[in-house]
Design a protein around this motif. Sequence first.
Motif, PDB file in Angstrom:
ATOM      1  N   ASN A 188       2.225   1.637   5.736  1.00  9.50           N
ATOM      2  CA  ASN A 188       1.758   2.829   6.438  1.00  9.50           C
ATOM      3  C   ASN A 188       0.415   3.278   5.892  1.00  9.50           C
ATOM      4  N   ALA A 189      -0.544   3.416   6.798  1.00  8.84           N
ATOM      5  CA  ALA A 189      -1.852   4.018   6.478  1.00  8.84           C
ATOM      6  C   ALA A 189      -2.568   3.303   5.339  1.00  8.84           C
ATOM      7  N   TRP A 206      -7.526  -0.011   4.720  1.00 10.47           N
ATOM      8  CA  TRP A 206      -8.290  -0.012   3.469  1.00 10.47           C
ATOM      9  C   TRP A 206      -8.471  -1.427   2.940  1.00 10.47           C
ATOM     10  N   ASP A 231       1.017  -1.429  -4.660  1.00 11.50           N
ATOM     11  CA  ASP A 231      -0.208  -0.692  -4.337  1.00 11.50           C
ATOM     12  C   ASP A 231      -1.333  -1.173  -5.246  1.00 11.50           C
ATOM     13  N   GLY A 232      -2.550  -1.144  -4.746  1.00 16.77           N
ATOM     14  CA  GLY A 232      -3.694  -1.584  -5.522  1.00 16.77           C
ATOM     15  C   GLY A 232      -4.125  -0.606  -6.599  1.00 16.77           C
ATOM     16  N   GLY A 253      -0.647  -4.295  -7.119  1.00 20.57           N
ATOM     17  CA  GLY A 253      -1.020  -5.556  -6.484  1.00 20.57           C
ATOM     18  C   GLY A 253      -1.986  -5.309  -5.345  1.00 20.57           C
ATOM     19  N   ASP A 254      -2.769  -6.321  -5.030  1.00 19.50           N
ATOM     20  CA  ASP A 254      -3.775  -6.207  -3.969  1.00 19.50           C
ATOM     21  C   ASP A 254      -3.280  -6.977  -2.747  1.00 19.50           C
ATOM     22  N   GLY A 255      -3.390  -6.347  -1.579  1.00 22.89           N
ATOM     23  CA  GLY A 255      -2.957  -6.987  -0.346  1.00 22.89           C
ATOM     24  C   GLY A 255      -3.663  -8.309  -0.065  1.00 22.89           C
ATOM     25  N   GLY A 308       0.863  -1.194   0.000  1.00 20.22           N
ATOM     26  CA  GLY A 308       0.000   0.000   0.000  1.00 20.22           C
ATOM     27  C   GLY A 308       0.890   1.232   0.000  1.00 20.22           C
ATOM     28  N   CYS A 309       1.863   1.222  -0.921  1.00 24.30           N
ATOM     29  CA  CYS A 309       2.948   2.222  -0.902  1.00 24.30           C
ATOM     30  C   CYS A 309       2.509   3.592  -1.395  1.00 24.30           C
ATOM     31  N   GLY A 310       1.318   3.688  -2.021  1.00 26.66           N
ATOM     32  CA  GLY A 310       0.891   4.978  -2.561  1.00 26.66           C
ATOM     33  C   GLY A 310       1.889   5.487  -3.585  1.00 26.66           C
TER      34      GLY A 310
HETATM   35  C1  LIG Z   1      -3.356   6.615   2.633  1.00 27.66           C
HETATM   36  S1  LIG Z   1      -2.557   5.804   1.311  1.00 27.66           S
HETATM   37  C2  LIG Z   1      -0.956   5.503   2.059  1.00 27.66           C
HETATM   38  C3  LIG Z   1       0.143   5.486   1.035  1.00 27.66           C
HETATM   39  C4  LIG Z   1       1.563   5.322   1.600  1.00 27.66           C
HETATM   40  N1  LIG Z   1       1.719   4.081   2.348  1.00 27.66           N
HETATM   41  C5  LIG Z   1       1.974   6.497   2.452  1.00 27.66           C
HETATM   42  O1  LIG Z   1       2.116   6.362   3.670  1.00 27.66           O
HETATM   43  O2  LIG Z   1       2.147   7.579   1.876  1.00 27.66           O
HETATM   44  C6  LIG Z   1      -3.273   4.176   1.274  1.00 27.66           C
HETATM   45  C7  LIG Z   1      -2.861   3.352   0.070  1.00 27.66           C
HETATM   46  O3  LIG Z   1      -3.359   2.030   0.205  1.00 27.66           O
HETATM   47  C8  LIG Z   1      -3.678   1.565  -1.096  1.00 27.66           C
HETATM   48  N2  LIG Z   1      -4.583   0.426  -0.993  1.00 27.66           N
HETATM   49  C9  LIG Z   1      -5.866   0.438  -0.576  1.00 27.66           C
HETATM   50  N3  LIG Z   1      -6.373  -0.792  -0.623  1.00 27.66           N
HETATM   51  C10 LIG Z   1      -5.399  -1.608  -1.102  1.00 27.66           C
HETATM   52  C11 LIG Z   1      -5.316  -2.997  -1.377  1.00 27.66           C
HETATM   53  N4  LIG Z   1      -6.373  -3.813  -1.184  1.00 27.66           N
HETATM   54  N5  LIG Z   1      -4.160  -3.510  -1.825  1.00 27.66           N
HETATM   55  C12 LIG Z   1      -3.091  -2.695  -2.035  1.00 27.66           C
HETATM   56  N6  LIG Z   1      -3.106  -1.364  -1.792  1.00 27.66           N
HETATM   57  C13 LIG Z   1      -4.250  -0.829  -1.325  1.00 27.66           C
HETATM   58  C14 LIG Z   1      -4.296   2.773  -1.765  1.00 27.66           C
HETATM   59  O4  LIG Z   1      -4.307   2.645  -3.155  1.00 27.66           O
HETATM   60  C15 LIG Z   1      -3.402   3.887  -1.248  1.00 27.66           C
HETATM   61  O5  LIG Z   1      -2.335   4.146  -2.109  1.00 27.66           O
END
Ligand SMILES: C[S@@+](CC[C@H](N)C(=O)[O-])C[C@H]1O[C@@H](n2cnc3c(N)ncnc32)[C@H](O)[C@@H]1O
Length: 258
Positions: free
Chosen positions: A105-106, A110, A67-68, A88-90, A46-48
């Motif tokens: 992180n964060a 989700w 990241d998804g 990729g999806d977690g 979920g690296c954003g």
């Molecule tokens: C608030 S952002 C945090 C991004 C980064 N980790 C940071 O701290 O700046 C949350 C991220 O989780 C990703 N995300 C949400 N659901 C996801 C999933 N099922 N698999 C992978 N990534 C996911 C979103 O696309 C988003 O980029």
Amino acid sequence: MRYDTPSLNRWHSRVHDSSFGYVSTQGAPLVDLLDPRPGERVLDLGCGTGVLTAQIAARGADVLGIDGSSAMIEKALAQHPGIDFIVGDGHDFTVADAYDAVFSNAALHWMNREPGMVIANIHQALTPGGRFVAEMGGAGNCAELTAAMLTAWREYGLREPDLPWYFPTPAEYARRLEQEGFVVRVLEYFDRPTPLDECPRGAADWVRMFASSVLEGLPPEIVEPLLGRVNELAAPALRRETGWMADYVRLRFAAVRR
Ligand SMILES: C[S@@+](CC[C@H](N)C(=O)[O-])C[C@H]1O[C@@H](n2cnc3c(N)ncnc32)[C@H](O)[C@@H]1O
């Protein structure tokens, strides 16, 4: 490996134990808790757009960001050449070679469809003794914001919205981690009131930015008044002279794969 999760493209592309090197104190940045070492293989789930992925890479680790959202990954690739990022999806990823650490992180809150599956995938991605270091929303996160939403929805005669998050208690998440084969070394649960600097219209902007799925399918003409009502309801608790403040509650932990 390449996955795409179109629904996530709604995201606006714009953190003393022998395993961790030191005893975490509240407020310690998450990357410090991870304590990445040169040459280690780290996966950022979920690296954003890769801001923290790049900080991990800057400490000499060999890091992959997942990241998804393909929009997030496109930005991450553009902003951080030289670092690997994939969609990729977690809930559904595997890796060819195991990692020394998984960082997140964060993002875990989700991944609400099946949190146990996400933890199991992370376990599989780690070498025995590998670290899982993360921060996510915890129980009570955004309670005032969501209470205002639920009340406004009810006042407008709307069906209760499906909130898109998983905010576990510390006990619940620790149990899940242990069930999936982790030993919990550090677990913190704390309030972190956070200025809504990017939300000049306060709670209304927050809903649009972080909970846009709840607006899908609503008659367009009621969205503005509905969000205006969310603002009125949330203002007494969250609006300060200096601006809006979100009532964030965080879970931060470090665990080790058995
Ligand atoms: C608030 S952002 C945090 C991004 C980064 N980790 C940071 O701290 O700046 C949350 C991220 O989780 C990703 N995300 C949400 N659901 C996801 C999933 N099922 N698999 C992978 N990534 C996911 C979103 O696309 C988003 O980029």
